[in-house]
Scaffold this motif. Sequence first.
Motif, short mmCIF file in Angstrom:
data_model
loop_
_atom_site.label_atom_id
_atom_site.label_comp_id
_atom_site.label_asym_id
_atom_site.label_seq_id
_atom_site.Cartn_x
_atom_site.Cartn_y
_atom_site.Cartn_z
N GLN A 346 9.11 -8.71 -4.34
CA GLN A 346 10.42 -8.23 -5.52
C GLN A 346 10.80 -7.21 -5.51
O GLN A 346 12.02 -6.87 -5.75
N GLN A 347 10.11 -6.85 -6.85
CA GLN A 347 10.45 -5.07 -7.30
C GLN A 347 10.92 -4.12 -6.05
O GLN A 347 11.35 -3.75 -6.35
N ARG A 348 10.40 -3.86 -5.05
CA ARG A 348 10.98 -3.33 -4.44
C ARG A 348 12.32 -3.70 -3.65
O ARG A 348 13.42 -2.92 -3.45
N GLU A 349 13.05 -4.96 -3.51
CA GLU A 349 13.83 -5.48 -3.09
C GLU A 349 15.02 -5.20 -4.60
O GLU A 349 16.21 -4.62 -4.58
N GLN A 350 14.87 -5.30 -5.41
CA GLN A 350 15.49 -5.15 -7.28
C GLN A 350 15.90 -3.67 -7.06
O GLN A 350 16.76 -2.90 -6.88
N LEU A 351 14.62 -3.05 -6.52
CA LEU A 351 14.43 -1.75 -6.99
C LEU A 351 15.50 -1.09 -5.53
O LEU A 351 15.98 -0.06 -5.73
N LYS A 352 15.91 -1.85 -4.48
CA LYS A 352 16.24 -1.13 -3.47
C LYS A 352 18.21 -1.72 -3.57
O LYS A 352 18.80 -0.62 -3.23
N GLU A 353 18.55 -2.55 -4.79
CA GLU A 353 19.56 -2.74 -5.03
C GLU A 353 20.39 -1.91 -6.09
O GLU A 353 21.10 -1.82 -6.36
N MET A 354 18.76 -1.52 -6.84
CA MET A 354 19.30 -0.34 -7.77
C MET A 354 19.82 0.76 -6.94
O MET A 354 20.17 1.80 -7.82
N GLY A 355 19.44 1.03 -6.08
CA GLY A 355 19.76 2.26 -4.73
C GLY A 355 18.89 2.92 -4.94
O GLY A 355 19.06 4.19 -3.89
N GLY A 356 17.93 2.71 -5.23
CA GLY A 356 16.17 3.46 -3.61
C GLY A 356 15.32 3.07 -4.84
O GLY A 356 15.70 3.08 -6.34
N ILE A 357 13.82 3.36 -4.56
CA ILE A 357 13.06 3.92 -5.13
C ILE A 357 12.76 5.21 -5.68
O ILE A 357 12.04 5.92 -5.34
N THR A 358 12.97 5.39 -6.84
CA THR A 358 13.20 6.53 -7.36
C THR A 358 12.49 6.87 -9.51
O THR A 358 12.58 6.03 -9.10
N LYS A 364 13.18 2.39 -15.58
CA LYS A 364 14.36 1.60 -15.81
C LYS A 364 13.67 -0.01 -15.74
O LYS A 364 13.44 -1.25 -16.47
N LEU A 365 12.74 -0.20 -14.31
CA LEU A 365 12.46 -1.32 -13.97
C LEU A 365 11.71 -1.70 -14.88
O LEU A 365 11.35 -3.06 -15.30
N THR A 407 3.84 6.62 -11.83
CA THR A 407 3.47 7.24 -10.75
C THR A 407 3.00 5.94 -9.86
O THR A 407 2.90 5.97 -8.42
N ASN A 408 1.71 5.79 -10.50
CA ASN A 408 1.12 4.44 -10.75
C ASN A 408 1.76 3.70 -9.88
O ASN A 408 1.10 3.19 -8.57
N LYS A 409 3.48 3.04 -10.58
CA LYS A 409 3.67 1.67 -10.23
C LYS A 409 4.41 2.59 -8.22
O LYS A 409 4.36 1.86 -7.82
N LEU A 410 4.71 3.58 -7.94
CA LEU A 410 5.18 4.39 -6.89
C LEU A 410 4.02 3.85 -5.91
O LEU A 410 4.36 3.57 -4.71
N GLN A 411 3.21 4.42 -6.88
CA GLN A 411 1.67 4.08 -5.54
C GLN A 411 2.32 2.83 -5.42
O GLN A 411 1.08 2.95 -3.80
N GLN A 412 1.95 2.18 -5.84
CA GLN A 412 1.61 0.87 -5.33
C GLN A 412 2.87 -0.06 -4.10
O GLN A 412 2.47 -0.60 -3.19
#
Length: 620
Positions: A346-358, A364-365, A407-412
């Motif tokens: 679900q968080q990946r989908e939210q980030l996609k709507e925010m413009g990407g996983i940056t 912000k998330l 970084t930990n969140k990005l890896q997950q």
Amino acid sequence: MSSKLFSFSRPLPEPFDKVKRKVKVSSKYGDGTESTLCCTVAKAVLAYFKCKYGVEPGAVGLCGSKGVAEYKSDSGPDDYHLAVYEPASGSVLASLYNKDTEMIETYAIRNSGRDGAAVLMAMLPALMVDDEFKEHLMELEKQYQLGFPDINQSTNDLAILCDNAYRRVSDSSCGAHLPVNIDGSGNLMRVSTTHIDAGNFRPDSVLAGMFTILATSSAPVKLEIKEATPHSDFIGKYVLNPARILTPHEQALVPVLEPWYVLPEEVITICKHAKASTGRSLPMRNFLLRGPAGTGKTEGARAIAAGLNLPYMKYTCSAGTEIFDLVGQVFPDTDGPSTGDADLDQQREQLKEMGGITYENVKKLMGLPDLDDMDYDPAGTYQKLSGMEKPDATSQDCMSLVMEMVTNKLQQLCKVQPESSDGRQTFTYIETDFIRALKHGYLVELQEPTTIIQPGVLVGLNSLLEQKGSITLPTGEVIHRHPDAVVVVTTNVSYEGCRGVNQSVLDRMNLTQDIELPEPEIMAQRAMSITGCEDDVLVGRMVQVVCDMADYCRKNGISDGNCGMRSLIDWIMSTEITGDPYTSALYTIVSKATSDEEDRSALLTTVLEPIFAPKQKKAV
């Protein structure tokens, strides 16, 4: 600020030191009731009489339309005040000149002993164009010759002269108005040694006295252009690790210096320190080059890389630079297989709507604090992030925690179920030149970090700025700084938007070198080598203008442009096309120095026109 010229509080000179300051007479430009005696005008007029009749040294004359004066100062037996006034524009130049040492100091009105009398003396030719002023000056001169027998009459004449001058200068609506441009500080652009040597203000006619400084000038001094310094005793002479062999690709990244490039002492100093400190527990590998635009800081960074025989890379900062712009970004395949965790998907989908996983979107998330919070309350922010108290926590400590959490969140977010993806990674990490240089032992130039709006961004790099530092990338990989890696920070001190270097970053710089414009001879040498121009006298005069213009901008707080080597080179090339140095200067050095119309006008009249006058238009 023309009122700075007129001092009504200083004691009046003899024989007017005993008379009342208010006099019941008025010039035709006054209020018709009374005038106030002005010390500045009185001293200028008396100095004019004294030099005219040989009582004291000094002189008043004209250089074209400009009034010029040598005023004998009371501050020392060899001290003179030199002043130049252009009535059309109101431009004023002045200096304190020691005739014995030939040293020049800045003239600031209302400093001790510098009340503007020299400037009024240079204005006398323009003031005497007015019939009233000329008439009363002649009457007062007769009184002077007789020893002032009628002090009342002399006081009346002086009062009208004071009132006439004050009204014409201070009232722009006056029909006989004389503009005077003096800034709020009272600092005036100098009559420089170069002006004197070049004969820029040599008088065409003398009204009083004898010129001994402005009139003793000769032909323009020709700069001694030396042969370009050979690079054979510098390039590759400061290799940090002689046993290291660069790959062909790496060797291609080592800068090749142009033959015309003259090695600054600051560059050689940095290379010596980097080499000599190698092998010690904390070798010197971080350096700061600081100075105005156009002084060759980037060329200096490239030269350092050539001296150390290291590949050169750079990163240019901007206002919006974030920490992961320097460290690198992760770009996962958000349309790929599931992570196996519904919340993460679900968080990946939210980030996609925010413009990407940056980095910024993940932060912000997660609702993590920003750099303002870290700077304002580092201890409170640290406790909120870690759940532990640390009263001495710094913004760097907070930044490290945030980076670790992101970084930990990005890896997950980038992991997927093995059974759905055959264990393949679903993300791509884009490595920056900054990380590549530190990992492989290159020289990296970090350009303009002071433009970054959030100064704490660089705090996140402090671990890598340590000689034995390391940092964890978004992929989980730990990068250790290579022992040969060199960081050269280059920053301007004149561009708008630049801030001070973060103190924790500055503390990690082993050497700070302030880069100014090169010596005029070196500037001329470089410019002639680059442009192919062989007229060394012309180039020498153009170098003089660029140096004086940079000096004027610095002293008058003009910081919305720049004036340096690049401007000089453009000016020379344009002049070869137009054949007119003045016209080409308008489109190159003057236009680049400032966008302010009034400041450009001041640069023209104060700096450019005394050396390169505009061509006179022929009458039709």
